[in-house]
Design a protein around this motif. Structure first.
Motif, mmCIF file in Angstrom:
data_model
loop_
_atom_site.group_PDB
_atom_site.id
_atom_site.type_symbol
_atom_site.label_atom_id
_atom_site.label_comp_id
_atom_site.label_asym_id
_atom_site.label_seq_id
_atom_site.Cartn_x
_atom_site.Cartn_y
_atom_site.Cartn_z
ATOM 1 N N LEU A 1 0.837 -1.207 0.000
ATOM 2 C CA LEU A 1 0.000 0.000 0.000
ATOM 3 C C LEU A 1 0.872 1.257 0.000
ATOM 4 O O LEU A 1 1.878 1.317 0.711
ATOM 5 C CB LEU A 1 -0.880 -0.002 1.255
ATOM 6 C CG LEU A 1 -1.854 1.169 1.420
ATOM 7 C CD1 LEU A 1 -3.020 1.052 0.443
ATOM 8 C CD2 LEU A 1 -2.390 1.244 2.849
ATOM 9 N N LEU B 1 1.090 2.610 10.746
ATOM 10 C CA LEU B 1 1.410 1.261 10.270
ATOM 11 C C LEU B 1 2.799 1.215 9.630
ATOM 12 O O LEU B 1 3.508 0.216 9.746
ATOM 13 C CB LEU B 1 0.337 0.769 9.294
ATOM 14 C CG LEU B 1 -1.051 0.573 9.934
ATOM 15 C CD1 LEU B 1 -2.097 0.225 8.883
ATOM 16 C CD2 LEU B 1 -1.013 -0.522 11.001
ATOM 17 N N PHE C 1 -8.981 2.757 -2.640
ATOM 18 C CA PHE C 1 -8.659 1.764 -1.602
ATOM 19 C C PHE C 1 -9.767 1.670 -0.549
ATOM 20 O O PHE C 1 -10.176 0.570 -0.166
ATOM 21 C CB PHE C 1 -7.312 2.114 -0.946
ATOM 22 C CG PHE C 1 -6.953 1.248 0.225
ATOM 23 C CD1 PHE C 1 -6.623 -0.089 0.052
ATOM 24 C CD2 PHE C 1 -6.945 1.765 1.517
ATOM 25 C CE1 PHE C 1 -6.292 -0.894 1.136
ATOM 26 C CE2 PHE C 1 -6.602 0.971 2.607
ATOM 27 C CZ PHE C 1 -6.289 -0.357 2.417
ATOM 28 N N ARG D 1 -3.164 6.983 9.971
ATOM 29 C CA ARG D 1 -3.149 5.526 10.133
ATOM 30 C C ARG D 1 -2.053 4.905 9.259
ATOM 31 O O ARG D 1 -1.365 3.977 9.688
ATOM 32 C CB ARG D 1 -4.549 4.966 9.778
ATOM 33 C CG ARG D 1 -4.744 3.467 9.831
ATOM 34 C CD ARG D 1 -4.353 2.781 11.133
ATOM 35 N NE ARG D 1 -4.609 3.429 12.382
ATOM 36 C CZ ARG D 1 -5.600 3.181 13.210
ATOM 37 N NH1 ARG D 1 -6.462 2.244 12.923
ATOM 38 N NH2 ARG D 1 -5.702 3.825 14.357
ATOM 39 N N PHE D 2 -1.877 5.458 8.051
ATOM 40 C CA PHE D 2 -0.814 4.974 7.160
ATOM 41 C C PHE D 2 0.539 5.088 7.864
ATOM 42 O O PHE D 2 1.348 4.161 7.831
ATOM 43 C CB PHE D 2 -0.812 5.771 5.854
ATOM 44 C CG PHE D 2 0.171 5.261 4.829
ATOM 45 C CD1 PHE D 2 -0.195 4.282 3.925
ATOM 46 C CD2 PHE D 2 1.479 5.753 4.791
ATOM 47 C CE1 PHE D 2 0.713 3.788 2.979
ATOM 48 C CE2 PHE D 2 2.393 5.264 3.864
ATOM 49 C CZ PHE D 2 2.012 4.279 2.957
ATOM 50 N N ILE E 1 0.441 -4.245 4.318
ATOM 51 C CA ILE E 1 -0.808 -4.249 3.558
ATOM 52 C C ILE E 1 -0.465 -4.363 2.074
ATOM 53 O O ILE E 1 0.266 -3.532 1.534
ATOM 54 C CB ILE E 1 -1.640 -2.984 3.823
ATOM 55 C CG1 ILE E 1 -1.991 -2.916 5.317
ATOM 56 C CG2 ILE E 1 -2.914 -2.979 2.964
ATOM 57 C CD1 ILE E 1 -2.771 -1.690 5.722
ATOM 58 N N LEU F 1 -12.500 -1.424 0.477
ATOM 59 C CA LEU F 1 -12.736 -1.965 1.823
ATOM 60 C C LEU F 1 -14.228 -1.961 2.171
ATOM 61 O O LEU F 1 -14.697 -2.821 2.910
ATOM 62 C CB LEU F 1 -11.968 -1.153 2.875
ATOM 63 C CG LEU F 1 -10.454 -1.358 2.933
ATOM 64 C CD1 LEU F 1 -9.847 -0.459 4.002
ATOM 65 C CD2 LEU F 1 -10.089 -2.815 3.228
ATOM 66 N N PHE G 1 -6.614 8.955 7.158
ATOM 67 C CA PHE G 1 -5.930 7.943 6.341
ATOM 68 C C PHE G 1 -4.416 8.083 6.487
ATOM 69 O O PHE G 1 -3.704 7.098 6.728
ATOM 70 C CB PHE G 1 -6.331 8.083 4.867
ATOM 71 C CG PHE G 1 -5.666 7.073 3.977
ATOM 72 C CD1 PHE G 1 -6.199 5.804 3.825
ATOM 73 C CD2 PHE G 1 -4.487 7.382 3.299
ATOM 74 C CE1 PHE G 1 -5.584 4.857 3.010
ATOM 75 C CE2 PHE G 1 -3.865 6.439 2.492
ATOM 76 C CZ PHE G 1 -4.417 5.177 2.340
#
Lengths: 161, 161
Positions: free
Chosen positions: A22, A56, A31, A52-53, A65, A35, A49
Motif C-alpha cells: 500500500l 502502520l 482503496f 493511520r498509514f 498491507i 474496503l 488515512f
C-alpha cells in the motif's frame, strides 16, 4: 523457446495484476471504496488515512498491507493485510495473522484473491513465522483450502457498544 | 455495612489472585512451564526470554500479557495476552486479539480463566477497540460464551515446515 499463447496471456496478466505494498496515494485510487465491499468504512478523511498509514509504516515488515492496482483503470482492485505476532509460546515463535482480504466484485475470476493470499503467506514465512492464520466465513472456507489452509478451530468475538 | 462470610471469601480470593502484567522475573516463577500446558515451549533460554520480553515491552499498551501469581506458592498460575491491531476498515478502527490463554491445570475452578479474559477484554475496550476476538477449540466455546463472546466464523491455519 517460444512462449505459447496461453503462457503469454498468463505473463501479461501476472504483470498487469502484480501485488505491491500500500502507498499513501492509494486513497485516491479507491482503496477505501474497496474496503467498503468487506465491511463498514464510510468516513475516512485524508488526514485520518495519512495518520493511520504512518502508524502502520512505523511497524515496517511487522504489518504489511498488500494491494493490486489495475493498471488499465488505475484502481485498487484487491487488498489484504498480514501482521506478525511475537509470542513466548513455541519457543518464542512468531505467527502471521491475515486480515481484511477483499477483491473488487467486478473483477472476480482472475485469481487475484489467491495471488494476494500467496503474497501475504510468503511474507509471514519470510518473517520466520511457524504458521499463518486467518478467520473466514463458512462460505469462504473452500477458497482458503485451495490456498493451502486447513480449518483449525472456531473464531469467537465480542463487540463493544 | 458488615461483609457476609461469602463476600469476605470472595474479596480474599480477589486479592490472592489478582491479574497483573508480566514481569521479567516471571520466568523464574514458572511462566514458561505454564505455557507448556497449552502448546510446545520446551527450550527458552533466559537470554531469549529477556529479548522477547523487551521486544514486547517496546509495544507498550499495544501488546499486553496478563498473569496471575499464586501468592502462596509464588507461581504463575494463569496467563493470557491481547494485542491491538490498527485497521483502515471500520473507519480506521482497532481490534483486540486475545491469544495464549491458559490456567494451571492444578488450580482450575477458581474462575481464574474468566478473570483473565475480563482483564484482556477490558484492556481492548480501554484502547478504543470496536471488538475483541479470539480463536478456540470447539470444547472451549461454552467457556467463552459465558465470558460474553459469540461464535463468528471459522479459523483457518497454514503451518510452515
Amino acid at each position: 523457446m517460444l512462449e505459447s499463447k496461453q503462457e503469454k496471456m498468463e505473463n501479461s496478466e501476472e504483470q498487469k495484476y502484480r501485488v505491491r505494498r500500500l502507498e499513501i496515494s492509494d486513497k485516491g485510487k479507491g482503496f477505501i471504496e474497496l474496503l467498503q465491499q468487506l465491511s463498514v468504512c464510510d468516513s475516512v478523511s485524508d488526514k485520518e488515512f495519512e495518520d493511520r498509514f504512518r502508524d502502520l509504516s512505523v511497524l515496517g515488515d511487522e504489518h504489511v498491507i498488500g494491494v493490486i492496482e489495475d493498471e488499465a483503470s488505475g484502481k485498487i482492485v484487491a487488498t489484504g493485510s498480514v501482521f506478525i505476532e511475537k509470542k513466548f509460546l513455541r519457543n518464542c515463535g512468531k505467527v502471521g495473522h491475515i486480515e481484511d482480504v477483499v477483491v473488487d466484485s467486478s473483477i472476480r475470476g482472475k485469481h487475484l484473491g489467491k495471488r494476494m493470499i500467496e503474497f501475504l503467506t510468503e511474507h509471514a514465512r519470510d518473517m520466520g513465522c511457524y504458521k499463518v492464520i486467518l478467520d473466514c466465513s463458512v462460505e469462504n472456507k473452500a477458497f482458503y483450502e485451495k490456498c493451502g489452509f486447513q480449518q483449525k478451530s472456531v473464531q469467537m468475538a465480542m463487540y463493544f457498544a
